[in-house]
Design a protein around this motif. Structure first.
Motif, PDB file in Angstrom:
ATOM      1  N   PRO A 189       0.969   9.208   7.148  1.00 41.04           N
ATOM      2  CA  PRO A 189       2.364   8.835   7.080  1.00 41.04           C
ATOM      3  C   PRO A 189       3.076   9.385   8.240  1.00 41.04           C
ATOM      4  O   PRO A 189       3.943   8.563   8.834  1.00 41.04           O
ATOM      5  CB  PRO A 189       2.882   9.318   5.992  1.00 41.04           C
ATOM      6  CG  PRO A 189       1.669   9.365   4.812  1.00 41.04           C
ATOM      7  CD  PRO A 189       0.580   9.743   5.677  1.00 41.04           C
ATOM      8  N   TYR A 208       1.719   7.103  -0.748  1.00 39.25           N
ATOM      9  CA  TYR A 208       2.773   6.288  -0.559  1.00 39.25           C
ATOM     10  C   TYR A 208       3.463   5.830  -1.688  1.00 39.25           C
ATOM     11  O   TYR A 208       2.769   5.925  -2.870  1.00 39.25           O
ATOM     12  CB  TYR A 208       2.624   4.917   0.270  1.00 39.25           C
ATOM     13  CG  TYR A 208       2.316   5.437   1.695  1.00 39.25           C
ATOM     14  CD1 TYR A 208       3.273   5.795   2.427  1.00 39.25           C
ATOM     15  CD2 TYR A 208       1.180   4.990   2.085  1.00 39.25           C
ATOM     16  CE1 TYR A 208       3.208   6.011   3.848  1.00 39.25           C
ATOM     17  CE2 TYR A 208       0.704   5.132   3.455  1.00 39.25           C
ATOM     18  CZ  TYR A 208       1.775   5.665   4.393  1.00 39.25           C
ATOM     19  OH  TYR A 208       1.510   5.744   5.885  1.00 39.25           O
ATOM     20  N   ALA A 268      -2.737   6.672   0.680  1.00 42.97           N
ATOM     21  CA  ALA A 268      -2.428   6.309   1.967  1.00 42.97           C
ATOM     22  C   ALA A 268      -3.725   6.092   2.845  1.00 42.97           C
ATOM     23  O   ALA A 268      -3.850   5.107   3.796  1.00 42.97           O
ATOM     24  CB  ALA A 268      -1.661   7.600   2.734  1.00 42.97           C
ATOM     25  N   PHE A 304       6.600   9.074   0.747  1.00 44.19           N
ATOM     26  CA  PHE A 304       5.355   9.521   0.760  1.00 44.19           C
ATOM     27  C   PHE A 304       5.398  11.052   0.278  1.00 44.19           C
ATOM     28  O   PHE A 304       6.318  11.809   0.311  1.00 44.19           O
ATOM     29  CB  PHE A 304       4.419   9.441   1.969  1.00 44.19           C
ATOM     30  CG  PHE A 304       5.029  10.503   3.023  1.00 44.19           C
ATOM     31  CD1 PHE A 304       4.249  11.649   3.174  1.00 44.19           C
ATOM     32  CD2 PHE A 304       5.825  10.032   4.079  1.00 44.19           C
ATOM     33  CE1 PHE A 304       4.700  12.632   4.105  1.00 44.19           C
ATOM     34  CE2 PHE A 304       6.221  11.182   4.936  1.00 44.19           C
ATOM     35  CZ  PHE A 304       5.407  12.408   5.044  1.00 44.19           C
TER      36      PHE A 304
END
Length: 493
Positions: free
Chosen positions: A242, A224, A234, A211
């Motif tokens: 993440p 990502y 994300a 990420f």
């Protein structure tokens, strides 16, 4: 990283990049003086100067131009030392560069905090645009224009490059399956302006390899990367943060994860916020970040978001709202809602009510009155051209029943309605803000919803409107489709 959007006068940068150019190098500068003066320069029409970012001595980062747009910071080439520039002798470097300036320190060299922020920003930009972090791609302005000492000699670019290392946590998510909450665009870089390579449906699972930091959408800047080197936001996934994937026990992870999920849901439902078109420069709102527990709805008493913004820009009284919602439903962020400006006009509170609240201005002309020469026509407040009598501008006629509502309120009988797309955007924005700031998603008690009661509202938390604080106002009034917000009234007298 946290960045404060400042913006730039339209003529001092170019929207987009010509001929398919994209950022390939990062150019470092020093500002001529303070960040405040830099903002004034970039927002003064006709200076033809701008950079994408400037970093203060305290590490604060200001952004003036979107990375996908062209800033005017390195266009004059004079005896360049950089090979990258020599290989493109007839091309303006602004087309393929991102400019980062360091605020000049009155005490001498850049501060350690400032340099650390610069290294991290270099890393983020490089990851977004796949720029190599090396001496060929992170340049001084003087490597393009030899006649300037920019940045100053005490800026160690080699050290900045050496410390711009990737976040070691980014590789620890490799192999993790991520579920998609909505349809997702896979892009060539972590930017909403990057080309879409393909589209995945909601409900899909994607195996990610890393990420990175990218364009911030609804407060979430995580993206990502999948095994095919594609990037996706994300916030549209079941793991919007993440770093929760790095926590063995998800119960121990940051509680902001649910907040980000709320933001993802809002975006998936259609909320889009324009953070560039109507943006107040620093100095026209207050930088403090007080706790927010109140949202106040206003209408502009004008026909567009632009007409409201034009009354705020350049006004030294710090009067503005954090958001503007145009007639077509477009939502504009005028300044960071964690900060504040005057918007209520209530005396005796020393700005306390303004500080704790987030203001939303809705483009709507407000009260209407029958035209003196034709009672079947409804006018709004501006006088007819060449005259001084108010309510001289035609708005609609009485056969256009979708454009007005007839109801008696505070001395007026007719009020302009709000288009469905505008009401829908307000609903999404309220959902987003209530989630982000943990503000109760409630309207005032029905007995007080259209009344001024400072004793009650100075301690009320939730969603209110301007009429609750001023008896001489109508906004947002009885013509608004309150039921469409799907928000319950608070209990109380």
């Amino acid at each position: 990283m946290d960045k404060q959007w400042i913006g730039c006068a339209p003529g001092n940068f170019r929207v987009g990049r010509p001929a398919g150019f994209k950022p390939e190098i990062i150019v470092l500068h020093t500002t001529d003086s303070t960040l405040a003066n830099a903002a004034m320069c970039y927002n003064k029409p006709g200076t033809l100067q701008s950079v994408h970012y400037a970093i203060g001595n305290n590490g604060e980062i200001h952004q003036y131009v979107q990375e996908a747009d062209t800033a005017f910071h390195a266009g004059l080439v004079v005896n360049p030392a950089a090979e990258f520039i020599k290989q493109r002798p007839n091309t303006n470097p602004n087309f393929f560069s991102i400019g980062v300036a360091l605020e000049v320190s009155v005490l001498g060299p850049p501060t350690a905090t400032q340099l650390a922020a610069c290294s991290k920003l270099i890393r983020e930009i490089a990851d977004r645009w796949r720029i190599s972090v090396d001496a060929d791609h992170v340049l001084s302005h003087s490597a393009i224009r030899a006649s300037v000492n920019c940045p100053a000699a005490n800026v160690d670019i080699a050290q900045l490059i050496a410390t711009a290392v990737p976040d070691p946590a980014t590789n620890l998510v490799a192999g993790k399956p991520i579920g998609l909450l909505s349809k997702v665009n896979l892009r060539s870089s972590a930017s909403v302006s990057a080309p879409v390579l393909r589209v995945l449906d909601a409900g899909s699972k994607v195996e990610v390899v890393s990420f990175t930091a990218g364009d911030v959408v609804s407060g979430n800047g995580y993206w990502y990367q999948d095994k095919d080197n594609c990037f996706f936001w994300a916030g549209a996934t079941d793991r919007p943060n993440p770093r929760i994937l790095l926590t063995p026990n998800e119960d121990e992870a940051s509680t902001d994860t649910m907040l980000l999920i709320d933001q993802a849901a809002a975006t998936a439902a259609g909320l889009q916020i324009n953070r560039s078109r109507f943006r107040l420069p620093a100095g026209q709102f207050f930088p403090e970040r007080p706790k927010k527990d109140l949202i106040v709805l206003h209408f502009t008493a004008g026909s567009s978001a632009k007409s409201a913004f034009d009354t705020w820009i350049g006004d030294a009284q710090h009067i503005a709202a954090a958001y503007l919602v145009d007639v077509d439903g477009t939502v504009y962020e005028v300044f960071d809602p964690t900060q504040w400006a005057y918007h209520l006009g209530v005396k005796g509170f020393n700005g306390r009510l303004d500080q704790r609240s987030i203001a939303i201005e809705i483009a709507n002309v407000g009260p209407l009155r029958p035209a003196p020469d034709n009672p079947e026509v409804l006018n709004w407040w501006p006088p007819r051209r060449g005259q001084t009598q108010l309510f001289g501008t035609q708005y609609c006629d009485k056969t256009q029943t979708d454009k007005y509502r007839q109801t008696s309120y505070r001395g007026e009988q007719y009020f302009a309605t709000f288009p469905a797309q505008q009401v829908g955007a307000i609903r999404l924005l309220l959902n987003d803000l209530c989630g982000r700031f943990s503000i109760p998603k409630t309207l005032p008690p029905k007995a007080k919803q259209f009344e001024r009661d400072l004793d009650f509202f100075q301690s009320y938390s939730g969603i209110a409107s301007h009429v609750n604080f001023r008896s001489d106002k109508w906004d947002i009034g009885p013509a608004f489709d309150w039921a469409a917000l799907a928000i319950a009234n608070a209990h109380g007298a």
